[in-house]
Scaffold this motif. Structure first.
Motif, mmCIF file in Angstrom:
data_model
loop_
_atom_site.group_PDB
_atom_site.id
_atom_site.type_symbol
_atom_site.label_atom_id
_atom_site.label_comp_id
_atom_site.label_asym_id
_atom_site.label_seq_id
_atom_site.Cartn_x
_atom_site.Cartn_y
_atom_site.Cartn_z
ATOM 1 N N THR A 71 -26.317 -24.168 41.941
ATOM 2 C CA THR A 71 -27.430 -25.039 41.548
ATOM 3 C C THR A 71 -27.480 -26.268 42.457
ATOM 4 O OG1 THR A 71 -25.968 -25.801 39.783
ATOM 5 C CG2 THR A 71 -27.753 -24.334 39.144
ATOM 6 N N LEU A 72 -26.319 -26.723 42.914
ATOM 7 C CA LEU A 72 -26.312 -27.869 43.835
ATOM 8 C C LEU A 72 -26.971 -27.490 45.162
ATOM 9 C CD1 LEU A 72 -25.473 -30.761 44.432
ATOM 10 C CD2 LEU A 72 -23.239 -29.916 45.164
ATOM 11 N N LEU A 99 -29.387 -31.903 38.000
ATOM 12 C CA LEU A 99 -28.758 -32.128 36.692
ATOM 13 C C LEU A 99 -28.040 -30.867 36.187
ATOM 14 C CD1 LEU A 99 -31.379 -34.437 34.968
ATOM 15 C CD2 LEU A 99 -29.035 -35.026 35.617
ATOM 16 N N TRP A 100 -28.609 -29.709 36.488
ATOM 17 C CA TRP A 100 -27.907 -28.462 36.155
ATOM 18 C C TRP A 100 -26.580 -28.387 36.911
ATOM 19 C CZ3 TRP A 100 -27.871 -25.275 32.326
ATOM 20 C CH2 TRP A 100 -29.030 -25.049 31.574
ATOM 21 N N ALA A 101 -26.610 -28.781 38.184
ATOM 22 C CA ALA A 101 -25.375 -28.766 38.982
ATOM 23 C C ALA A 101 -24.335 -29.671 38.335
ATOM 24 C CB ALA A 101 -25.657 -29.205 40.412
ATOM 25 N N PHE A 102 -24.773 -30.859 37.916
ATOM 26 C CA PHE A 102 -23.844 -31.780 37.262
ATOM 27 C C PHE A 102 -23.329 -31.184 35.959
ATOM 28 C CE2 PHE A 102 -23.036 -35.165 34.173
ATOM 29 C CZ PHE A 102 -21.961 -35.775 34.806
ATOM 30 N N ARG A 169 -27.803 -39.417 48.816
ATOM 31 C CA ARG A 169 -27.254 -38.594 49.904
ATOM 32 C C ARG A 169 -25.842 -38.132 49.571
ATOM 33 N NH1 ARG A 169 -29.622 -42.531 54.178
ATOM 34 N NH2 ARG A 169 -31.765 -41.806 54.150
ATOM 35 N N LEU A 170 -25.234 -38.768 48.545
ATOM 36 C CA LEU A 170 -23.924 -38.317 48.068
ATOM 37 C C LEU A 170 -23.946 -36.845 47.668
ATOM 38 C CD1 LEU A 170 -22.579 -41.166 45.735
ATOM 39 C CD2 LEU A 170 -21.505 -40.297 47.810
ATOM 40 N N ALA A 171 -25.117 -36.317 47.385
ATOM 41 C CA ALA A 171 -25.215 -34.904 46.995
ATOM 42 C C ALA A 171 -24.626 -34.013 48.087
ATOM 43 C CB ALA A 171 -26.666 -34.534 46.729
#
Lengths: 223, 313
Positions: A71-72, A99-102, A169-171
């Motif tokens: 998901t990320l 948010l799903w990734a989190f 950008r931390l993603a």
């Protein structure tokens, strides 16, 4: 060659097709629902069930981690896909995929704390200091945490668009950390985690594509 | 006058059947199947219920509950059939464990070529219920059917110079789809020191749960070394060679810092990336403590007297 400004052809950002979000929510939730059904089956209906393999704990753990990464990567793909296709409604998926990734990452970590560490944060700290594999996993989660906390419209307003963008950008850091976590986890040489690394690199490279809006403005200028 | 009795499962070189006849035998069996003459029990399958039953005398038992057969036959590491735990059960139908020839050679007086089917039919089989501890941190209790490795060693009469035993798995990309992918340097190889191989616990298994081995569990013949991590228990063996020097083994070769030659189960020596102090028994949810030598210290600790087990992990 003359380009029509894409902003006029595309639907407004705030009006994606009605089916889009529910469909992607359903898709993202499916593995979680499968896991929940599997655990209900195993604990209350059929203790010999193999629907979550013979090692349901490892199966759940790996499944949650893999979904966090998938998901990320999907969330990070949204902007490049928009840039390539000009299909603006897709932008409405970025926040929910993030948010799903989190959510999957938090479940992944929570399940680890429950099954392996008896919820001991001291043990988690010791683990992370001792093993790079855990350290990178934690790094990925901690990089996602502020993004989830600042995902609301009001947070964007408070931070200001530029700062918010910089923070988010931390993603990419989270993605890279998660892939290293994955690479360090597997035995022998396995291709799967490297595929995710390749995808992340490709998405990162696409970030340097010219912004559609500015490019089109430039193209309207006389040569 | 010295008299060396030939064990009845030993196949003289001159009687080893040529490949063409093997192939035609398979066609013959297939024709039986189409004619409806084939008995329901099969020599090769990934479904344990379909396999030929084996008669065995129980020689090693434990008070622990054996792991469910459905788990033993569905949760496997056998990278020749894929990297996922469920891949071997799904993909190993392409393995043909019958007929199967095992070559035993190297530094021995009497090299052997063994027809494994004949051997299984004639050998006095034992049932040995042993713990299996995977290096990944999970474990099972498995009722194996087989015989002590020492019986084979005695039959080939190793020379004095033979200090180690090297085992080799089949590497046939036609039967093993995973071979096309370089997860490890194929063929898979393992090794034991001679005294380890002679230890009464070291087992050559040909079955589990009273039937022949399912393909995914290493049919038709595999090693079981219960006090070492599972990857030492090499599957689908085609060659056993007696050698002078410590042989290069697959996992040790791929990552020497993580997988030692000895790889004895040891809760005090962590894998560089994860702890080995605990394990999850398949079928249980909570972790349990891992025991030194997987609980077989009484039988094997003396093999390593005076050795620094942190160094020789």
């Amino acid at each position: 060659m003359v380009h029509a400004p894409p902003a006029r052809r595309a639907r407004p950002l705030n009006a994606p097709p009605a089916w889009l979000k529910p469909a992607v929510h359903a898709l993202a939730a499916m593995p979680l629902i499968w896991l929940i059904i599997g655990w209900v089956d195993l604990l209350w209906l059929n203790p010999a069930s193999l629907s979550l393999s013979a090692e349901p704990v490892a199966y759940t753990h790996n499944g949650l981690g893999l979904m966090a990464l998938r998901t990320l990567v999907a969330a990070l793909a949204v902007t490049p896909v928009y840039k390539l296709t000009g299909w603006a409604p897709i932008m409405s998926l970025r926040r929910m995929l993030g948010l799903w990734a989190f959510a999957y990452a938090a479940l992944h970590l929570g399940f680890y704390l429950l099954m392996e560490l008896d919820f001991s944060l001291v043990q988690l700290w010791k683990d992370a200091m001792k093993r790079n594999f855990i350290l990178f996993g934690m790094l990925g989660f901690l990089a996602l945490l502020p993004l989830a906390l600042t995902s609301t419209r009001s947070a964007i307003r408070r931070l200001g668009g530029r700062n918010w963008q910089r923070l988010h950008r931390l993603a990419y850091l989270a993605g890279i950390a998660a892939v290293i976590h994955f690479i360090l986890r597997v035995k022998g040489f396995q291709v799967e985690p490297w595929v995710y690394l390749g995808l992340l690199m490709a998405l990162f490279a696409l970030r340097f594509m010219p912004n559609r809006k500015r490019a089109s403005r430039a193209s309207r200028q006389p040569a | 006058m010295p008299y060396h009795s030939r064990p009845d499962w030993q196949l003289p070189e001159r009687e080893a059947t040529p490949v063409e006849i093997y192939a035609s035998r398979r066609t013959f069996v297939a024709s039986l199947a189409t004619a409806g003459l084939l008995p329901s029990a099969a020599i090769a399958s990934t479904d344990p219920a379909k396999l030929t039953p084996l008669k065995a005398r129980r020689t090693i038992a434990t008070s622990e509950e054996p792991t469910a057969l459905s788990a033993v036959a569905s949760y496997n590491n056998f990278y020749e059939f894929g990297l996922g735990k469920d891949d071997p059960a799904r993909n190993a139908h392409s393995l043909k464990p019958s007929p199967w020839t095992l070559k035993v050679g190297g530094l021995v007086k009497k090299p052997l070529t063994i027809d494994v089917d004949q051997w299984i039919a004639k050998a006095p089989l034992e049932e040995r219920i042993l713990r299996l501890r995977c290096v990944e941190g999970w474990s099972m209790v498995i009722p194996w059917v087989g015989f002590p490795m020492s019986a084979l060693i005695k039959a080939v009469e190793p020379l004095g110079s033979a200090k180690y035993v090297r085992f080799t798995t089949l590497a046939d990309s036609g039967q093993m789809p995973g071979i096309r992918f370089p997860a490890l340097d194929w063929p898979y190889r393992e090794g034991l020191r001679m005294d380890e191989a002679m230890n009464p616990l070291t087992t050559l298994a040909v079955g589990l749960y009273g039937r022949r081995l399912p393909n995914q569990n290493g049919a038709p013949l595999r090693l079981v070394v219960p006090w070492k991590y599972g990857f030492k228990s090499i599957k689908s063996i085609v060659a056993v060679d007696f050698v002078e020097r410590q042989p290069l083994t697959s996992w040790n070769q791929s990552q020497p810092s993580e997988y030692g030659f000895f790889s004895n189960v040891n809760p005090d020596v962590d894998h560089p990336r994860w702890s080995q102090a605990t394990e999850r028994r398949i079928g249980e949810f909570r972790r349990r403590k891992t025991l030194p030598f997987n609980g077989y210290g009484e039988q094997v600790a003396s093999l390593y007297k005076g050795m620094d087990l942190q160094k020789f992990f």
